[in-house]
Design an enzyme around this catalytic site. Structure first.
Site, PDB file in Angstrom:
ATOM      1  N   ARG A  20      20.919  11.061 -42.558  1.00  0.00           N
ATOM      2  CA  ARG A  20      20.910  11.953 -41.323  1.00  0.00           C
ATOM      3  C   ARG A  20      21.181  13.403 -42.310  1.00  0.00           C
ATOM      4  NH1 ARG A  20      25.322  14.159 -37.132  1.00  0.00           N
ATOM      5  NH2 ARG A  20      23.677  15.213 -36.177  1.00  0.00           N
TER       6      ARG A  20
ATOM      7  N   ASN B  96      25.340   9.046 -42.905  1.00  0.00           N
ATOM      8  CA  ASN B  96      25.361   9.895 -42.428  1.00  0.00           C
ATOM      9  C   ASN B  96      26.644  11.057 -42.333  1.00  0.00           C
ATOM     10  OD1 ASN B  96      26.401  12.330 -41.104  1.00  0.00           O
ATOM     11  ND2 ASN B  96      25.766  10.969 -38.204  1.00  0.00           N
TER      12      ASN B  96
ATOM     13  N   ARG C 212      33.099  22.988 -27.645  1.00  0.00           N
ATOM     14  CA  ARG C 212      32.110  24.553 -27.971  1.00  0.00           C
ATOM     15  C   ARG C 212      31.950  24.504 -26.822  1.00  0.00           C
ATOM     16  NH1 ARG C 212      27.624  21.261 -31.670  1.00  0.00           N
ATOM     17  NH2 ARG C 212      29.273  19.688 -31.891  1.00  0.00           N
TER      18      ARG C 212
ATOM     19  N   HIS D 218      20.734  17.211 -32.406  1.00  0.00           N
ATOM     20  CA  HIS D 218      20.148  16.019 -31.880  1.00  0.00           C
ATOM     21  C   HIS D 218      18.991  15.377 -31.587  1.00  0.00           C
ATOM     22  CE1 HIS D 218      24.766  17.257 -29.644  1.00  0.00           C
ATOM     23  NE2 HIS D 218      24.576  16.051 -30.954  1.00  0.00           N
TER      24      HIS D 218
ATOM     25  N   GLU E  25      21.285   6.567 -33.057  1.00  0.00           N
ATOM     26  CA  GLU E  25      20.123   7.384 -34.245  1.00  0.00           C
ATOM     27  C   GLU E  25      20.069   6.822 -35.392  1.00  0.00           C
ATOM     28  OE1 GLU E  25      22.221  11.857 -33.422  1.00  0.00           O
ATOM     29  OE2 GLU E  25      23.381  10.506 -31.999  1.00  0.00           O
TER      30      GLU E  25
END
Ligand code: AMP
Length: 388
Positions: A80, A14, A229, A168, A372
């Site tokens: 990823r 990743n 965010r 996601h 993940e």
């Protein structure tokens, strides 16, 4: 070494613009051989000048951990990639054309895809095994047009590839399938809302295993309140602050992505810290939690309506997996929608996937740890097995 050699591990990467997170694992057994993160890539004084150097650091760290990729027979590398754009709805084996296509998507994900590309190039130069790109947007390629389409002129959307992509997706896919295993029910037989609540937060509506709506949009800024965010705001905030406060578009963008959410309201972005401050009587932290919880309820209700009825609500990621008080607060006022948590089940310290609603509840509430890396490793070998 064939991709069907079921003891051989997969390296999952990743890669961000300045970091390289890695894990070596066996997809069939979920056994993790090693993992870590190389940070501060390209920063002065870090000693890791670029991603190629980062990859050398990865192999050195794996050696220190006793993992010799030559001897273990590395099967593949799974990458990823945040943005797959309108065309990548499934994992793909990386070749030069795929690298070009991912580069072509950089305008849609300027903060994320360049790092992934650097990681892919460095891994291709280092490991002579198949490389697979797994896209964070792919699970949401199934969104129906009414959920994916922004109500702006069609020609503008078409020219600039504007739509709700969702992010996601690897986590939402993994978790929604794990719920079927947990409940012993066929995936096709129930509707669910998955709440991925970490530093980034997103909700998805999943009908029979297929995603039909999600809270993130063109970018990962839309939707729930997150660590830094804002999630949903009136898009006119841009015009207003630009004209009234003379802020540049870049300044507003940074504000909404880096200085908003829990940080903007409570001064800190770590959820535990917000909870501790709220418990200590800090009014800003209390408001931050109220806004965070209100937005979650808003999406749960909306998605129950989109799905025509809700069977399962699932919490995952750092906050969702670990914060019993947050889960209790979200569900507490949703009794008339059939949601409830059993306090003892909710508060039991467990790292396992579990049901936290009382027996016989109209909606089953679950907590499922996301994974993940395992999902990427599984998708990587599934693709290679299919194309063998
Ligand atoms: P993630 O991005 O999935 O790693 O999640 C990070 C977020 O999870 C941070 O805001 C952490 O404060 C939060 N988190 C981790 N552990 C806990 C916990 N025990 N209680 C509440 N929040 C937690």
């Amino acid at each position: 070494m064939s991709s069907t050699d079921h003891d051989a591990p997969v390296l999952v990467l990743n890669a961000g613009s300045s970091s390289l997170k890695y894990q070596v694992l066996v997809p069939e057994t979920a056994r993790v051989l090693a993992g870590g993160t190389v940070e501060r890539i390209g920063e002065d004084g870090s000693g890791v000048e670029d991603h190629a150097a980062g990859m050398r650091r990865v192999t050195a760290e794996l050696g220190d951990a006793g993992v010799d990729l030559g001897r273990t027979g590395l099967r593949a590398v799974g990458h990823r990639v945040v943005h797959g754009g309108p065309d990548f709805s499934d994992p793909v084996v990386v070749d030069d054309a795929v690298v070009r296509d991912i580069r072509d998507l950089v305008p849609l994900a300027p903060l994320h895809n360049p790092g992934a590309l650097e990681g892919i190039e460095a891994a291709r130069a280092t490991f002579d095994v198949p490389q697979v790109a797994v896209f964070d947007t792919a699970f949401f390629a199934s969104l129906p047009p009414e959920a994916a389409t922004y109500a702006i002129p069609r020609e503008v959307s078409a020219e600039h590839r504007l739509r709700r992509y969702g992010f996601h997706g690897t986590s939402h896919r993994y978790v929604s399938r794990a719920v079927a295993d947990l409940l012993g029910r066929p995936l096709e037989s129930f509707t669910q809302v998955v709440l991925h609540l970490g530093n980034g937060c997103s909700a998805s509506a999943v009908d029979g295993g297929v995603a039909v709506d999600t809270s993130m949009g063109l970018t990962p800024l839309q939707g729930l309140v997150m660590g830094t965010r804002s999630g949903d705001v009136d898009p006119a905030v841009f015009t207003f602050l630009h004209e009234q406060a003379q802020m540049s578009v870049a300044e507003i963008d940074t504000m909404l992505n880096k200085r908003s959410g829990l940080k903007g309201l409570a001064g800190v972005n770590d959820f535990r810290e917000v909870l501790a401050r709220a418990d200590g009587g800090d009014q800003d932290a209390r408001l931050a939690l109220d806004v965070y919880v209100h937005r979650l309820r808003h999406y749960i209700g909306a998605y129950a309506a989109v799905l025509g009825g809700l069977d399962v609500l699932t919490f995952t990621a750092g906050v969702g997996e670990n914060s019993a008080p947050l889960r209790a607060r979200v569900v507490e006022t949703l009794g008339r929608l059939g949601l409830a948590v059993d306090p003892e089940r909710n508060e039991a310290p467990s790292r396992e996937a579990r049901v936290i609603s009382p027996d016989g509840s109209a909606v089953t509430v679950t907590v499922v740890p996301t994974n993940e890396e395992l999902e990427i490793a599984r998708q990587t070998v599934a693709l290679l097995d299919r194309s063998a």
